[in-house]
Design an enzyme around this catalytic site. Structure first.
Site, PDB file in Angstrom:
ATOM      1  N   GLY A 281      -3.225  -7.383   8.169  1.00  0.00           N
ATOM      2  CA  GLY A 281      -2.563  -7.540   9.462  1.00  0.00           C
ATOM      3  C   GLY A 281      -1.110  -7.982   9.385  1.00  0.00           C
ATOM      4  O   GLY A 281      -0.491  -8.221  10.418  1.00  0.00           O
TER       5      GLY A 281
ATOM      6  N   GLY B  68      -5.359  -2.985   8.810  1.00  0.00           N
ATOM      7  CA  GLY B  68      -4.971  -1.849   9.637  1.00  0.00           C
ATOM      8  C   GLY B  68      -4.722  -2.174  11.088  1.00  0.00           C
ATOM      9  O   GLY B  68      -4.646  -1.266  11.917  1.00  0.00           O
TER      10      GLY B  68
ATOM     11  N   LYS C  31      -8.234   0.640  -5.172  1.00  0.00           N
ATOM     12  CA  LYS C  31      -9.409   0.072  -4.520  1.00  0.00           C
ATOM     13  C   LYS C  31     -10.690   0.781  -4.917  1.00  0.00           C
ATOM     14  O   LYS C  31     -10.742   2.007  -4.977  1.00  0.00           O
ATOM     15  CB  LYS C  31      -9.265   0.176  -2.995  1.00  0.00           C
ATOM     16  CG  LYS C  31      -8.236  -0.779  -2.394  1.00  0.00           C
ATOM     17  CD  LYS C  31      -8.284  -0.681  -0.879  1.00  0.00           C
ATOM     18  CE  LYS C  31      -7.078  -1.298  -0.202  1.00  0.00           C
ATOM     19  NZ  LYS C  31      -7.065  -2.764  -0.243  1.00  0.00           N
TER      20      LYS C  31
ATOM     21  N   ARG D 295      -6.364 -20.641   6.963  1.00  0.00           N
ATOM     22  CA  ARG D 295      -6.577 -22.015   7.442  1.00  0.00           C
ATOM     23  C   ARG D 295      -7.988 -22.495   7.106  1.00  0.00           C
ATOM     24  O   ARG D 295      -8.191 -23.665   6.771  1.00  0.00           O
ATOM     25  CB  ARG D 295      -6.349 -22.086   8.960  1.00  0.00           C
ATOM     26  CG  ARG D 295      -4.883 -22.081   9.348  1.00  0.00           C
ATOM     27  CD  ARG D 295      -4.717 -22.635  10.757  1.00  0.00           C
ATOM     28  NE  ARG D 295      -3.335 -22.635  11.205  1.00  0.00           N
ATOM     29  CZ  ARG D 295      -2.454 -23.586  10.901  1.00  0.00           C
ATOM     30  NH1 ARG D 295      -2.810 -24.615  10.139  1.00  0.00           N
ATOM     31  NH2 ARG D 295      -1.219 -23.513  11.342  1.00  0.00           N
TER      32      ARG D 295
ATOM     33  N   ASP E  38       0.844  -1.198   0.000  1.00  0.00           N
ATOM     34  CA  ASP E  38       0.000   0.000   0.000  1.00  0.00           C
ATOM     35  C   ASP E  38       0.876   1.242   0.000  1.00  0.00           C
ATOM     36  O   ASP E  38       1.799   1.339   0.817  1.00  0.00           O
ATOM     37  CB  ASP E  38      -0.866   0.047   1.269  1.00  0.00           C
ATOM     38  CG  ASP E  38      -2.108  -0.817   1.157  1.00  0.00           C
ATOM     39  OD1 ASP E  38      -2.231  -1.559   0.172  1.00  0.00           O
ATOM     40  OD2 ASP E  38      -2.958  -0.737   2.071  1.00  0.00           O
TER      41      ASP E  38
ATOM     42  N   GLY F 190      -0.388  -3.756   3.952  1.00  0.00           N
ATOM     43  CA  GLY F 190      -1.110  -2.482   3.933  1.00  0.00           C
ATOM     44  C   GLY F 190      -0.374  -1.448   4.731  1.00  0.00           C
ATOM     45  O   GLY F 190       0.601  -0.842   4.275  1.00  0.00           O
ATOM     46  N   SER F 191      -0.804  -1.275   5.979  1.00  0.00           N
ATOM     47  CA  SER F 191      -0.200  -0.253   6.837  1.00  0.00           C
ATOM     48  C   SER F 191       1.181  -0.673   7.320  1.00  0.00           C
ATOM     49  O   SER F 191       1.946   0.163   7.802  1.00  0.00           O
ATOM     50  CB  SER F 191      -1.115  -0.011   8.033  1.00  0.00           C
ATOM     51  OG  SER F 191      -2.473  -0.075   7.638  1.00  0.00           O
TER      52      SER F 191
END
Lengths: 193, 294
Positions: free
Chosen positions: B214, B153, B81, B165, B24, B235-236
């Protein structure tokens, strides 16, 4: 097994090459570090992002080892990003490359993803039946030296070339069921033993 | 016959991204850092998920100027996005020339019942999924690539692990079923029958499956790769850490060498602080982005 070939497995569509080569009866080694090149009789450089692979090739001397082996006539086959890595010159870019083929490539030469396409490509060296060629944000060879053989062109752009022990395509033979191009490379591998 | 935007070409780009990291970014400078670190693509955004979470309100498609500037700054594919169900945002992104559209739960959904008919586009789509039924519904609608949803995030990998899983376990169950059970399985998971049959016969999704939501460390990336994903979205995790350049490079290396603990140990050294993490149970259920999608 007919022998062992390596597939550069830093990033990209290496698994698809692996499946094709295995189905043709060859043992395959995934190559991530210099020691993985031990005993391979040829090496495939797959499609993916050439800038990403270039970073990883430099990180532990893998690129240098491939150059040494290429100088000893190890057969190499680059598809798409692999073609970019093999080229001596990249139009408008100073990014790292192996720089082994006397070719100038242009990156993303047909446009962005929205222009990516598949088409029937005539490859006389493989017979009269065309190859279904998948071009994804593909390069082409803008210029080639006289010692480079042109195996196929699409709308006047050079997309499949051979120079001695090295073969390069702008498209992705690993994404279609036609195995003739991998067969052609493996014949090269056998000839260079 | 030449054909643009075919299924082969859409899924093919995802194949080329495999084994790589998609980062990102919110500025051309960040995009260049990502490319320089070896990212295989970038996701152009106005705000990263942790900032979207903090800001609250309605999160929408980024300003086209941001996306265009990022497209000009790098040579790698640029994704962007669109809100769930917002097919006009998707049309705009296609017109801009974005290489992939993420119909994403990180943004506020524009339709609370239906996703975009992704077959109507030449540009390929990626969508999030928490289980096999959700993944196959998205593929049925035309998604050419799937990712776990995780919990965006948060810097907490637990949800991405659970989603991966779950998908793998759902796949394994299908492969052991006799054919006569597959229609009921399709009905139960709310998935198209032909795709259920494909998974039962092949033991895998018909498209590439990445991890997202995450991932904050090289070890997180390698964990997801060992669990069987094809590649990583961060992402972050990069630009909310204390040393984005070093962390970006480390996550790329860890994604390639995911099976080599000695190398992972070296790669994980001296990276500074990871992004601040969030425990999932502290997030109210109606604030969990993963619940978005139908």
């Amino acid at each position: 097994m007919k022998g062992k070939v390596g597939v550069l497995a830093l990033q990209g569509a290496f698994r698809e090459h692996r499946f094709v080569l295995e189905s043709l009866g060859w043992d395959v080694a995934e190559v991530r570090k210099p020691s993985d090149l031990e005993g391979v009789q040829g090496l495939v450089l797959p499609g993916g992002e050439s800038t990403a692979m270039a970073k990883l090739l430099q990180s532990d001397g893998l690129g240098d080892r491939i150059k040494e082996l290429a100088a000893k006539d190890l057969p190499l086959f680059g598809t798409c990003a692999g073609m970019i890595l093999l080229a001596k010159d990249i139009d408008g870019s100073d990014q790292y490359r192996l720089g082994l083929m006397d070719v100038t490539v242009k990156r993303n030469a047909f446009g962005r993803q929205i222009a990516s396409f598949e088409t029937d490509l005539s490859v006389p060296a493989l017979g009269s039946r065309p190859v279904r060629a998948v071009f994804i944000r593909a390069p082409y060879a803008a210029r080639v030296a006289p010692n480079v053989g042109i195996l196929a062109q699409h709308e006047g752009k050079i997309v499949f070339v051979r120079q001695g022990n090295m073969l390069a395509s702008a498209f992705h033979p690993e994404l279609t069921p036609d195995q003739r191009i991998h067969g052609y490379f493996l014949k090269m591998v056998s000839e260079y033993q | 016959m030449s054909e643009i935007g075919s299924w082969k070409v859409k899924t093919g780009l995802a194949e080329m991204l495999k084994g790589g990291v998609i980062m990102d970014v919110t500025t051309p400078e960040q995009a260049k850092i990502a490319e320089e670190a070896g990212a295989c693509a970038v996701m152009a955004l106005e705000r990263v998920p942790s900032d979207i979470r903090a800001a609250g309100g309605v999160a929408r498609m980024a300003d086209p100027t941001i996306i265009q500037k990022i497209m000009e700054a790098v040579s790698i594919p640029v994704m962007a996005k669109a809100r769930i169900g917002h097919f006009v945002e998707a049309q705009i992104l296609e017109a801009l020339g974005a290489d992939y559209i993420d119909e994403s739960e990180v943004l506020t959904p524009a339709d609370d019942m239906y996703h975009i008919n992704k077959h109507a586009f030449k540009v390929p789509f990626v969508c999030g999924a928490r289980n096999l039924g959700e993944a196959l519904r998205r593929i049925g609608e035309g998604a050419a690539m799937i990712r776990t949803k995780g919990e965006p995030g948060t810097g907490n990998v637990v949800e991405a692990v659970r989603h991966m899983r779950t998908v793998m376990s759902d796949i394994r169950k299908l492969t052991t079923m006799p054919k006569e059970e597959l229609m009921s399985a399709a009905k139960e998971m709310g998935a198209p029958y032909d795709l259920v049959v494909y998974v039962a016969e092949n033991g895998k999704l018909p498209v590439v499956n990445f991890a997202a939501g995450g991932i904050a460390t090289p070890a997180d990336a390698a964990l997801m790769m060992q669990l069987g994903v094809d590649g990583i979205f961060v992402g972050s995790g990069i630009f909310k850490s204390s040393d984005p350049k070093a962390r970006a490079k480390a996550v790329v290396l860890a994604t390639t060498h995911f099976n080599d603990p000695k190398m992972l140990a070296d790669i994980s050294k001296d990276l500074g602080e990871a992004m601040p993490g969030l425990e999932i149970s502290t997030i109210a259920e109606n604030q969990r982005m993963q619940e978005r999608g139908w």
